[in-house]
Scaffold this motif. Sequence first.
Motif, PDB file in Angstrom:
ATOM      1  N   TYR A 483       0.946  18.824 -52.412  1.00  0.00           N
ATOM      2  CA  TYR A 483       1.708  19.887 -51.756  1.00  0.00           C
ATOM      3  C   TYR A 483       3.104  19.416 -51.350  1.00  0.00           C
ATOM      4  O   TYR A 483       4.085  20.162 -51.495  1.00  0.00           O
ATOM      5  CB  TYR A 483       0.942  20.400 -50.541  1.00  0.00           C
ATOM      6  CG  TYR A 483      -0.194  21.322 -50.904  1.00  0.00           C
ATOM      7  CD1 TYR A 483       0.062  22.590 -51.441  1.00  0.00           C
ATOM      8  CD2 TYR A 483      -1.519  20.945 -50.728  1.00  0.00           C
ATOM      9  CE1 TYR A 483      -0.975  23.441 -51.782  1.00  0.00           C
ATOM     10  CE2 TYR A 483      -2.560  21.794 -51.072  1.00  0.00           C
ATOM     11  CZ  TYR A 483      -2.283  23.037 -51.592  1.00  0.00           C
ATOM     12  OH  TYR A 483      -3.307  23.891 -51.945  1.00  0.00           O
ATOM     13  N   ASN A 484       3.221  18.199 -50.854  1.00  0.00           N
ATOM     14  CA  ASN A 484       4.544  17.698 -50.459  1.00  0.00           C
ATOM     15  C   ASN A 484       5.498  17.652 -51.641  1.00  0.00           C
ATOM     16  O   ASN A 484       6.684  17.971 -51.514  1.00  0.00           O
ATOM     17  CB  ASN A 484       4.412  16.303 -49.840  1.00  0.00           C
ATOM     18  CG  ASN A 484       3.840  16.332 -48.440  1.00  0.00           C
ATOM     19  OD1 ASN A 484       3.715  17.395 -47.835  1.00  0.00           O
ATOM     20  ND2 ASN A 484       3.480  15.172 -47.914  1.00  0.00           N
ATOM     21  N   THR A 485       4.969  17.240 -52.807  1.00  0.00           N
ATOM     22  CA  THR A 485       5.798  17.166 -54.016  1.00  0.00           C
ATOM     23  C   THR A 485       6.296  18.551 -54.414  1.00  0.00           C
ATOM     24  O   THR A 485       7.490  18.742 -54.703  1.00  0.00           O
ATOM     25  CB  THR A 485       4.992  16.540 -55.166  1.00  0.00           C
ATOM     26  OG1 THR A 485       4.521  15.250 -54.781  1.00  0.00           O
ATOM     27  CG2 THR A 485       5.828  16.422 -56.428  1.00  0.00           C
ATOM     28  N   LEU A 486       5.403  19.532 -54.421  1.00  0.00           N
ATOM     29  CA  LEU A 486       5.777  20.897 -54.822  1.00  0.00           C
ATOM     30  C   LEU A 486       6.694  21.550 -53.794  1.00  0.00           C
ATOM     31  O   LEU A 486       7.653  22.262 -54.159  1.00  0.00           O
ATOM     32  CB  LEU A 486       4.509  21.730 -55.010  1.00  0.00           C
ATOM     33  CG  LEU A 486       3.671  21.377 -56.241  1.00  0.00           C
ATOM     34  CD1 LEU A 486       2.279  21.984 -56.133  1.00  0.00           C
ATOM     35  CD2 LEU A 486       4.362  21.849 -57.515  1.00  0.00           C
ATOM     36  N   ILE A 487       6.439  21.316 -52.516  1.00  0.00           N
ATOM     37  CA  ILE A 487       7.286  21.887 -51.468  1.00  0.00           C
ATOM     38  C   ILE A 487       8.695  21.303 -51.554  1.00  0.00           C
ATOM     39  O   ILE A 487       9.693  22.037 -51.442  1.00  0.00           O
ATOM     40  CB  ILE A 487       6.656  21.636 -50.076  1.00  0.00           C
ATOM     41  CG1 ILE A 487       5.433  22.537 -49.889  1.00  0.00           C
ATOM     42  CG2 ILE A 487       7.676  21.889 -48.962  1.00  0.00           C
ATOM     43  CD1 ILE A 487       4.610  22.220 -48.651  1.00  0.00           C
ATOM     44  N   ALA A 488       8.793  19.989 -51.779  1.00  0.00           N
ATOM     45  CA  ALA A 488      10.113  19.345 -51.883  1.00  0.00           C
ATOM     46  C   ALA A 488      10.896  19.897 -53.079  1.00  0.00           C
ATOM     47  O   ALA A 488      12.093  20.175 -52.974  1.00  0.00           O
ATOM     48  CB  ALA A 488       9.938  17.833 -52.013  1.00  0.00           C
ATOM     49  N   ALA A 489      10.199  20.062 -54.210  1.00  0.00           N
ATOM     50  CA  ALA A 489      10.879  20.590 -55.403  1.00  0.00           C
ATOM     51  C   ALA A 489      11.329  22.031 -55.182  1.00  0.00           C
ATOM     52  O   ALA A 489      12.435  22.424 -55.594  1.00  0.00           O
ATOM     53  CB  ALA A 489       9.940  20.505 -56.605  1.00  0.00           C
ATOM     54  N   SER A 490      10.509  22.828 -54.515  1.00  0.00           N
ATOM     55  CA  SER A 490      10.864  24.222 -54.246  1.00  0.00           C
ATOM     56  C   SER A 490      12.032  24.307 -53.259  1.00  0.00           C
ATOM     57  O   SER A 490      12.901  25.188 -53.385  1.00  0.00           O
ATOM     58  CB  SER A 490       9.654  24.979 -53.698  1.00  0.00           C
ATOM     59  OG  SER A 490       8.593  24.968 -54.630  1.00  0.00           O
ATOM     60  N   CYS A 491      12.068  23.419 -52.287  1.00  0.00           N
ATOM     61  CA  CYS A 491      13.191  23.380 -51.340  1.00  0.00           C
ATOM     62  C   CYS A 491      14.497  23.052 -52.064  1.00  0.00           C
ATOM     63  O   CYS A 491      15.537  23.677 -51.815  1.00  0.00           O
ATOM     64  CB  CYS A 491      12.931  22.350 -50.241  1.00  0.00           C
ATOM     65  SG  CYS A 491      11.748  22.880 -48.989  1.00  0.00           S
TER      66      CYS A 491
END
Length: 653
Positions: A483-491
């Motif tokens: 989730y951290n990886t996907l959230i960072a990319a989306s940000c």
Amino acid sequence: MSTGRRVIKNQSLTVLLRRLSPSRHASAAAAAAASAAPATAGDGGRSGHHGEDHCLRSLAASQTASDALLAFRSLDPSLRRTPLCNDLLRSLLRSGEPGHRAEALALLRHMLRPDSTCRPDRITCSILFSNLSKRSQPVEDESLHFVVQMAVMGIFRSDAFRFTELVNKLCYGGGTARAWDFVRAVKDAGGAIETPVCNALLAGLARDREFQKMNLLFSEMKDMGVRPNVVTFGILINHLVKSRRVDEALQVLDVMTRPDSEVSPDTVTFNTIIDGLCKVGRPDDAMALLDRMSIRHGCSANTVTYNSLIDGLCKAGEMDMAHELVARMEREGVPPSVVTLNTLVSGMCRHGRLGSALDFFRQKRHTWADVRGNAVTYSTLISAFLHSNNVGKAMDLFDEMVSEGHSPDSVVYFTLISGLSQVGRLEDACSVASSMKKNGFQLDTKSYNILISGFCKKKKLDKACEVLREMQEAGLRPDVFTYNTLIAASCKAGDFPTVGQLLNKMVDDGCKPSVVTYGTLIHGYCKAGNLDEASKIFQNMDAAGVPPNTVIYNSLIDSLCKDRKIDIAISLMDEMQKKGVPPDVITYNAMLKGLRDRNMSDEAFQLMDRMRQEGCNPDYVTMDILTEWLSAIGEMERLRRFVNGKGVDISQK
């Protein structure tokens, strides 16, 4: 007892035996009937006793435990004897039927009563010991107490083999404390304790890191008349080595090698210390011990000895010495193993000698007939070539591995997926993942995370989400890293609706947001200029019980300063101090920029003194900010004082 009464009792026994399966018990019934004949006057009734005991002993030995127990209960208590009880005890303990073990314990309880007519003997103790030492049998505290009671009675049978097996069983089953109490109780009761028993207990205590008890037992062995052997010293040395107390292990070795020592070290003893010296980064001392073991003590080095030394030299970067040791190994006729090969290959790859590693592998495949390499060898080489960005060579080695008949394992597949993802060959990584699944291997969460991270770095969020769906369809739950990886990319992509969806899904999946999650969100909203949302998330951290770190404060302070909200930024920095979160040079640089933009020089001088007092050294960014600003306002003297570590805020002098 009168002859007539004995006839009646034996007739009732015959009836009982006939009531059991007639065909099975015909011989026992006949024996019982024969024993029912009155004793002649000449034998004084002894033949009746003998016939009845013989009947039941035969029954207990040859028929089922249930039948033997039933027949035993029918016998007059005054006629029960120890041999008969032993036969029944053996039968009950061998039986797997429910309740028979409880009957056996009840029988032992009865035999140990002071008024019992069938007191236990050495055979009783042996039967119980033999049963307790079996792996499948439970070990009740009561059973151990029975053995101790027999030791008190002086009938403890010194069966070192069974005793050792029982102690090992207790120790490996997590009952080292019970083994300790049992051995000491037997000793205190007068039972003989032999060297193998002490060795088994020492090994168990070492596994449980019960160092005080180890020392106590070792010191008590002499008082018990137990002579330590090479295994005893080996356990002690192994414990010291694993505790990284190698010098103390060397002292024990010195004791063993004295002229008056009764125990000489063997190759295993030397190997243990050599391996310990290598693991603590002392390969030179290990090499000296190699010469000592062969020249002074006549212990031949074996493959294990050389493998430990080669590994130690490789880790120390002494590759030339490692190769010299291999040559010595070959001269002395010590057979190399695949571990020898893999250790050298890994060492050369670790120190950037990939070509030499591959050449060495190719050469030794021909000269070492029994060592052909394995999946570990290829995995090491593949990983090294991938990290050097030589993907072609890595894939060639993978194909060679398969053609040589070495089936890739999950480690090899993971190495390929990880390496290909790191160099941006994501399509190839996915192809390897597909091949892995076709060959019956299941990708784990870590493998999926590597693919997701790779696609996120390439800004291919759609592909990353596809991998996420595939991961969930495979029955794997995303973890906090996913989730951290996907959230960072989306940000980074500015896709905040997706950020919100991912955060909600993360919580719904029971995956608690971490400080990294909050930091990513706050940094993303700050970069997007949405300070209100960043502040809300910051407040949510406190409610969630996740303390903010320096990086999170830096993101907020930097954004507040850029938004010219310098007062709030100053209050946040004060909050950092109260909460024990140390500011770093990035914090101070953000504040100094904000103060410069507002031309708040007095506050800047105070901050410079605070920076000096807290031992935070300025970097080139700090100097650029201050040099440009302070030279423009004629305060270069303050800058010189700051650089020289002196106070600059005159108002506080």
